[in-house]
Write a protein that holds these residues in place. Structure first.
Motif, PDB file in Angstrom:
ATOM      1  N   THR A  54       0.841  -1.196   0.000  1.00  0.00           N
ATOM      2  CA  THR A  54       0.000   0.000   0.000  1.00  0.00           C
ATOM      3  C   THR A  54       0.877   1.247   0.000  1.00  0.00           C
ATOM      4  O   THR A  54       1.774   1.380   0.831  1.00  0.00           O
ATOM      5  CB  THR A  54      -0.921   0.013   1.224  1.00  0.00           C
ATOM      6  OG1 THR A  54      -1.719  -1.171   1.212  1.00  0.00           O
ATOM      7  CG2 THR A  54      -1.831   1.228   1.196  1.00  0.00           C
ATOM      8  N   LEU A  55       0.610   2.134  -0.938  1.00  0.00           N
ATOM      9  CA  LEU A  55       1.431   3.336  -1.104  1.00  0.00           C
ATOM     10  C   LEU A  55       0.612   4.597  -0.861  1.00  0.00           C
ATOM     11  O   LEU A  55      -0.590   4.643  -1.131  1.00  0.00           O
ATOM     12  CB  LEU A  55       2.010   3.389  -2.517  1.00  0.00           C
ATOM     13  CG  LEU A  55       2.879   2.215  -2.968  1.00  0.00           C
ATOM     14  CD1 LEU A  55       3.352   2.453  -4.395  1.00  0.00           C
ATOM     15  CD2 LEU A  55       4.054   2.018  -2.044  1.00  0.00           C
ATOM     16  N   THR A  56       1.285   5.607  -0.358  1.00  0.00           N
ATOM     17  CA  THR A  56       0.737   6.969  -0.275  1.00  0.00           C
ATOM     18  C   THR A  56       1.723   7.881  -0.983  1.00  0.00           C
ATOM     19  O   THR A  56       2.607   8.483  -0.357  1.00  0.00           O
ATOM     20  CB  THR A  56       0.550   7.396   1.194  1.00  0.00           C
ATOM     21  OG1 THR A  56      -0.232   6.419   1.875  1.00  0.00           O
ATOM     22  CG2 THR A  56      -0.162   8.744   1.271  1.00  0.00           C
ATOM     23  N   PRO A  57       1.636   8.002  -2.304  1.00  0.00           N
ATOM     24  CA  PRO A  57       2.662   8.722  -3.060  1.00  0.00           C
ATOM     25  C   PRO A  57       2.543  10.231  -2.927  1.00  0.00           C
ATOM     26  O   PRO A  57       1.457  10.780  -2.746  1.00  0.00           O
ATOM     27  CB  PRO A  57       2.416   8.272  -4.504  1.00  0.00           C
ATOM     28  CG  PRO A  57       0.971   7.918  -4.530  1.00  0.00           C
ATOM     29  CD  PRO A  57       0.626   7.386  -3.171  1.00  0.00           C
ATOM     30  N   VAL A 102      -2.384   2.496  -4.670  1.00  0.00           N
ATOM     31  CA  VAL A 102      -2.357   3.816  -4.041  1.00  0.00           C
ATOM     32  C   VAL A 102      -3.373   3.877  -2.913  1.00  0.00           C
ATOM     33  O   VAL A 102      -4.550   3.600  -3.108  1.00  0.00           O
ATOM     34  CB  VAL A 102      -2.661   4.915  -5.083  1.00  0.00           C
ATOM     35  CG1 VAL A 102      -2.697   6.278  -4.424  1.00  0.00           C
ATOM     36  CG2 VAL A 102      -1.593   4.884  -6.170  1.00  0.00           C
ATOM     37  N   THR A 144       8.664  13.629  -4.046  1.00  0.00           N
ATOM     38  CA  THR A 144       9.729  13.319  -3.092  1.00  0.00           C
ATOM     39  C   THR A 144      11.081  13.668  -3.679  1.00  0.00           C
ATOM     40  O   THR A 144      11.362  13.354  -4.848  1.00  0.00           O
ATOM     41  CB  THR A 144       9.706  11.822  -2.732  1.00  0.00           C
ATOM     42  OG1 THR A 144       8.431  11.496  -2.167  1.00  0.00           O
ATOM     43  CG2 THR A 144      10.801  11.464  -1.744  1.00  0.00           C
ATOM     44  N   HIS A 158       5.441   0.459  -7.182  1.00  0.00           N
ATOM     45  CA  HIS A 158       5.609   1.763  -7.816  1.00  0.00           C
ATOM     46  C   HIS A 158       5.537   1.677  -9.335  1.00  0.00           C
ATOM     47  O   HIS A 158       5.827   2.657 -10.033  1.00  0.00           O
ATOM     48  CB  HIS A 158       6.950   2.383  -7.407  1.00  0.00           C
ATOM     49  CG  HIS A 158       6.948   2.948  -6.015  1.00  0.00           C
ATOM     50  ND1 HIS A 158       7.246   2.197  -4.905  1.00  0.00           N
ATOM     51  CD2 HIS A 158       6.672   4.200  -5.545  1.00  0.00           C
ATOM     52  CE1 HIS A 158       7.172   2.956  -3.816  1.00  0.00           C
ATOM     53  NE2 HIS A 158       6.819   4.174  -4.176  1.00  0.00           N
ATOM     54  N   ASP A 207       6.104   6.855  -2.617  1.00  0.00           N
ATOM     55  CA  ASP A 207       5.905   6.779  -1.175  1.00  0.00           C
ATOM     56  C   ASP A 207       7.295   6.796  -0.539  1.00  0.00           C
ATOM     57  O   ASP A 207       8.021   5.798  -0.592  1.00  0.00           O
ATOM     58  CB  ASP A 207       5.147   5.503  -0.815  1.00  0.00           C
ATOM     59  CG  ASP A 207       4.740   5.457   0.650  1.00  0.00           C
ATOM     60  OD1 ASP A 207       5.588   5.780   1.512  1.00  0.00           O
ATOM     61  OD2 ASP A 207       3.596   5.087   0.939  1.00  0.00           O
TER      62      ASP A 207
END
Length: 366
Positions: free
Chosen positions: A184-187, A337, A190, A310, A225
């Protein structure tokens, strides 16, 4: 009655008997046998019914013979993926497809069984070693008086063993979770250079090989993320520091992130696909060292799953005297996402073009 053979027999019986019964009754009416002396007609219909049932039973057995043979093979544990018997018999295409499905299922079950065995080997070996060492250290600290310097050294050793144990447990938990569900990503946008600098700073604090130089180079930004990607970069950095002769470089490139070291790299014939597996059931060789079944590939497996979350992949190649691990980055897939990506977010890999020789190099010293 709840068997395929009975149902096939009934269908064949009806298909064979019904037309004959209609024709026989029609002919009997023409001959005046219906309503009069119907005994010959009844005997004939009974004989037709018996022959139809017998024909249905024989034909249904022939039709179901491939399934019966497959059932017997599975019961005896002598399953053949191709169904070859050496008697010239050939299974129908549907049964061959069923054998292929069974073969794939048995392969997956075998893999799961091997991983279960490797997981147990990890519990017995990889976790037992730091626990035994910790027990010895605690016994030493509690059983006899020690000078302050020696007590401090033993305390640091105890903390190191505890950190090693916690790290192994965390890797096992992550690998188990990533094997069964998506990362699980929270992009968010960055700074990849800052991310690698944080990884380098932590790696220097915890490393026990001061003779290895660690540098960071490159500039770039991507929608990723940061916490999850930092975990992947840290795993690769730890591996590189473990095997490098004198130099490890963390680099931002147009493709993503690179971790380069001047160590021996992967053994000949090895690949990322074979090593980056959770709970390898077979011993593996990395940089000339053999590792028992268990956690040898957990770090790389976690990195590979993070890269795939990703939308990218993990790649290894040799470059003159360097071993290079690259985490290729693209935009995260929508299914991975956890939070919405801002509409104004830049493309996932707007990494600034870099020239390694022209970029400022930040050398991180312990």
């Amino acid at each position: 009655m709840n068997t395929l053979r009975f149902q096939f027999t009934l269908v064949i019986f009806l298909l064979a008997f019904t037309p004959n019964a209609i024709l026989t009754l029609g002919a009997g009416r023409e001959l005046g046998l219906v309503g009069g002396d119907a005994l010959p007609l009844g005997v004939w219909l009974a004989l037709v019914a018996l022959l139809s049932a017998l024909m249905g039973w024989v034909l249904s057995g022939a039709l179901l013979r491939p399934l019966s043979r497959l059932t017997g093979e599975l019961a005896r544990g002598e399953f053949s993926p191709t169904g070859a018997t050496g008697k010239g018999e050939t299974d129908p295409d549907e049964v061959i497809a069923l054998r292929g499905a069974f073969s794939g299922l048995l392969g997956r079950l075998g893999t799961e069984q091997e991983r279960r065995g490797a997981f147990m080997a990890t519990l017995v070996h990889d976790l037992k070693t730091p626990l035994v060492a910790t027990g010895h250290l605690i016994r030493t600290l509690s059983s006899r008086p020690l000078p302050d310097a020696e007590r401090t050294a033993l305390g640091e050793h105890l903390l190191a063993e505890n950190a090693r144990l916690l790290g192994l447990v965390q890797q096992m938990a992550d690998a188990h979770r990533f094997e069964r569900e998506d990362v699980t990503l929270t992009p968010a946008p960055t700074d990849l250079r800052a991310l690698l600098e944080r990884v380098a700073a932590r790696a220097i604090q915890g490393r026990d090989r001061p003779g290895v130089r660690l540098t960071v180079s490159g500039e770039g930004e991507a929608v990723v993320d940061a916490a999850v990607l930092e975990r992947a970069a840290a795993n690769l950095t730890d591996n590189a520091l473990r095997y490098a002769h004198s130099h490890v470089e963390l680099r931002v490139t147009p493709e993503g992130l690179e971790v380069r070291d001047d160590g021996p790299g992967l053994a000949e014939g090895s690949s990322i696909e074979s090593l980056a597996q959770p709970f390898n059931a077979q011993p593996v060789e990395i940089a000339g060292q053999k590792y028992t079944a268990g956690t040898a590939g957990l770090g790389l497996y976690i990195v590979r799953r993070i890269a795939e979350a990703h939308g990218g992949h993990l790649h290894f190649h040799r470059e003159t005297s360097w071993s290079v691990m690259t985490v290729h980055l693209t935009r995260p897939s929508p299914a991975a996402v956890a939070g919405p990506v801002p509409d104004t977010a830049p493309p996932a890999a707007p990494l600034a073009p870099t020239e390694p020789n022209a970029l400022p190099v930040l050398e991180v010293q312990p």
